[in-house]
Scaffold this motif. Structure first.
Motif, mmCIF file in Angstrom:
data_model
loop_
_atom_site.group_PDB
_atom_site.id
_atom_site.type_symbol
_atom_site.label_atom_id
_atom_site.label_comp_id
_atom_site.label_asym_id
_atom_site.label_seq_id
_atom_site.Cartn_x
_atom_site.Cartn_y
_atom_site.Cartn_z
ATOM 1 N N VAL A 255 0.810 -1.224 0.000
ATOM 2 C CA VAL A 255 0.000 0.000 0.000
ATOM 3 C C VAL A 255 0.848 1.281 0.000
ATOM 4 O O VAL A 255 0.595 2.212 -0.769
ATOM 5 C CB VAL A 255 -0.944 -0.008 1.232
ATOM 6 N N ARG A 256 1.849 1.330 0.871
ATOM 7 C CA ARG A 256 2.546 2.607 1.090
ATOM 8 C C ARG A 256 3.265 3.165 -0.144
ATOM 9 O O ARG A 256 3.148 4.349 -0.433
ATOM 10 C CB ARG A 256 3.498 2.493 2.278
ATOM 11 N N PRO A 257 4.029 2.337 -0.883
ATOM 12 C CA PRO A 257 4.704 2.907 -2.061
ATOM 13 C C PRO A 257 3.724 3.446 -3.098
ATOM 14 O O PRO A 257 4.020 4.407 -3.806
ATOM 15 C CB PRO A 257 5.504 1.723 -2.615
ATOM 16 N N ALA A 258 2.540 2.828 -3.182
ATOM 17 C CA ALA A 258 1.540 3.284 -4.149
ATOM 18 C C ALA A 258 0.959 4.632 -3.721
ATOM 19 O O ALA A 258 0.796 5.544 -4.539
ATOM 20 C CB ALA A 258 0.427 2.250 -4.282
ATOM 21 N N VAL B 46 -14.869 9.981 -0.327
ATOM 22 C CA VAL B 46 -15.655 11.021 0.342
ATOM 23 C C VAL B 46 -14.809 11.720 1.407
ATOM 24 O O VAL B 46 -15.126 12.818 1.836
ATOM 25 C CB VAL B 46 -16.916 10.420 1.011
ATOM 26 N N ILE B 47 -13.736 11.036 1.852
ATOM 27 C CA ILE B 47 -12.925 11.631 2.920
ATOM 28 C C ILE B 47 -11.839 12.500 2.314
ATOM 29 O O ILE B 47 -10.816 12.025 1.846
ATOM 30 C CB ILE B 47 -12.305 10.535 3.814
ATOM 31 N N LYS B 48 -12.097 13.778 2.266
ATOM 32 C CA LYS B 48 -11.124 14.718 1.716
ATOM 33 C C LYS B 48 -10.141 15.129 2.817
ATOM 34 O O LYS B 48 -10.479 15.111 3.992
ATOM 35 C CB LYS B 48 -11.832 15.974 1.194
ATOM 36 N N ARG B 49 -8.966 15.520 2.380
ATOM 37 C CA ARG B 49 -7.974 15.962 3.361
ATOM 38 C C ARG B 49 -8.441 17.275 3.986
ATOM 39 O O ARG B 49 -8.677 18.255 3.285
ATOM 40 C CB ARG B 49 -6.625 16.173 2.663
ATOM 41 N N PRO B 50 -8.575 17.309 5.334
ATOM 42 C CA PRO B 50 -8.957 18.574 5.983
ATOM 43 C C PRO B 50 -7.861 19.621 5.780
ATOM 44 O O PRO B 50 -6.692 19.282 5.678
ATOM 45 C CB PRO B 50 -9.076 18.203 7.461
ATOM 46 N N ALA B 51 -8.270 20.878 5.711
ATOM 47 C CA ALA B 51 -7.337 21.957 5.371
ATOM 48 C C ALA B 51 -6.146 22.012 6.334
ATOM 49 O O ALA B 51 -5.037 22.348 5.935
ATOM 50 C CB ALA B 51 -8.075 23.292 5.363
ATOM 51 N N HIS B 52 -6.386 21.679 7.614
ATOM 52 C CA HIS B 52 -5.313 21.841 8.602
ATOM 53 C C HIS B 52 -4.389 20.616 8.664
ATOM 54 O O HIS B 52 -3.450 20.592 9.452
ATOM 55 C CB HIS B 52 -5.921 22.110 9.986
ATOM 56 N N VAL B 53 -4.676 19.590 7.846
ATOM 57 C CA VAL B 53 -3.877 18.364 7.895
ATOM 58 C C VAL B 53 -2.936 18.325 6.688
ATOM 59 O O VAL B 53 -3.365 18.553 5.562
ATOM 60 C CB VAL B 53 -4.806 17.116 7.876
ATOM 61 N N SER C 134 1.153 14.567 3.973
ATOM 62 C CA SER C 134 1.811 13.331 4.440
ATOM 63 C C SER C 134 1.061 12.712 5.620
ATOM 64 O O SER C 134 0.972 11.485 5.722
ATOM 65 C CB SER C 134 3.267 13.597 4.791
ATOM 66 N N VAL C 135 0.498 13.548 6.494
ATOM 67 C CA VAL C 135 -0.278 13.013 7.617
ATOM 68 C C VAL C 135 -1.567 12.352 7.098
ATOM 69 O O VAL C 135 -1.954 11.267 7.539
ATOM 70 C CB VAL C 135 -0.611 14.124 8.639
ATOM 71 N N HIS C 136 -2.186 13.009 6.120
ATOM 72 C CA HIS C 136 -3.404 12.463 5.520
ATOM 73 C C HIS C 136 -3.099 11.121 4.852
ATOM 74 O O HIS C 136 -3.851 10.157 4.976
ATOM 75 C CB HIS C 136 -3.960 13.462 4.495
ATOM 76 N N ARG C 137 -1.988 11.059 4.145
ATOM 77 C CA ARG C 137 -1.600 9.824 3.460
ATOM 78 C C ARG C 137 -1.339 8.703 4.469
ATOM 79 O O ARG C 137 -1.722 7.556 4.259
ATOM 80 C CB ARG C 137 -0.339 10.083 2.625
ATOM 81 N N GLU C 138 -0.680 9.076 5.566
ATOM 82 C CA GLU C 138 -0.390 8.103 6.626
ATOM 83 C C GLU C 138 -1.695 7.518 7.171
ATOM 84 O O GLU C 138 -1.822 6.315 7.390
ATOM 85 C CB GLU C 138 0.402 8.814 7.733
ATOM 86 N N HIS C 139 -2.654 8.400 7.371
ATOM 87 C CA HIS C 139 -3.955 7.990 7.891
ATOM 88 C C HIS C 139 -4.656 7.056 6.897
ATOM 89 O O HIS C 139 -5.206 6.021 7.267
ATOM 90 C CB HIS C 139 -4.810 9.243 8.143
#
Length: 212
Positions: free
Chosen positions: A94-97, A176-183, A186-191
């Motif tokens: 998953v991660r490299p993709a 449907v889960i968009k990256r929140p503006a304050h995130v 890389s944190v969003h991707r990790e999640h």
């Protein structure tokens, strides 16, 4: 000097093709559009790539070779350091993709190109991808099979297919889960990686109680 020039011409053509394929699809993009966008003549495209079909293949190879190497490297590390554990194997898949999807140098365009490949059912491309990258799925399949030995080969491949589909969807950020503006990205991707790995593991481990 000549070599550097050549490299940049080839790269410019690939970059232009990737953007145009993302926008208009493979069938909808002409070589003339590519030459205009890359600011090269048709002879340069023919010299480096020979045909539109080969140009399409090379757009994929430019992105996929690195991602594939990363996946297999992480898979080997997972098998060596955590034998018999499913989570590290899925992380290697998953991660490299997801990292590719977030690549600042046009990763987003490439993900749209992947979506085009699904939509247009380009048989030549399908064969190219299967010939060059099919072994990756087989290696992951073998590693995962050892963690879920109760699955038949057919069940395993169904489930891997669904995991791959979910991964492509997550890469494309269609969800449907968009990256929140304050995130941060890389944190969003990790999640996203964390949630997808958990989901994939649960799906692969699901029992077969209801088998007909």
């Amino acid at each position: 000097m000549g070599h550097a020039m050549q490299f940049s011409t080839k790269d410019r053509i690939l970059g232009a093709a990737e953007e145009l394929f993302a926008q208009y699809g493979f069938a909808g993009t002409s070589l003339r559009q590519v030459t205009t966008h890359a600011d090269v003549n048709i002879a340069a495209v023919n010299y480096h790539f020979g045909s539109k079909e080969n140009l399409i293949n090379e757009v994929f190879r430019r992105r996929m070779d690195d991602m594939t190497a990363n996946r297999l490297q992480q898979l080997q590390a997972a098998l060596a350091q955590h034998p018999g554990e499913l989570t590290p194997i899925l992380a290697a898949f998953v991660r490299p993709a997801l990292a590719l999807a977030q690549n600042r140098h046009g990763g987003g365009a490439f993900v749209r190109v992947i979506a085009r490949a699904y939509a247009e059912k380009n048989d030549g491309l399908r064969k190219f991808l299967s010939d060059h990258y099919g072994h990756v799925m087989r290696e992951f399949g073998r590693a995962i099979a050892q963690c879920v030995p109760e699955l038949s080969k057919e069940e395993l491949y169904w489930r891997l297919d669904f995991v791959s589909g979910a991964l492509t969807y997550a890469m494309a950020d269609f969800g449907v889960i968009k990256r929140p503006a304050h995130v941060s990205e890389s944190v969003h991707r990790e999640h996203a990686a964390h949630e997808l790995i958990r989901f994939a593991e649960a799906g692969l481990r699901a029992s077969q109680k209801n088998n007909p």
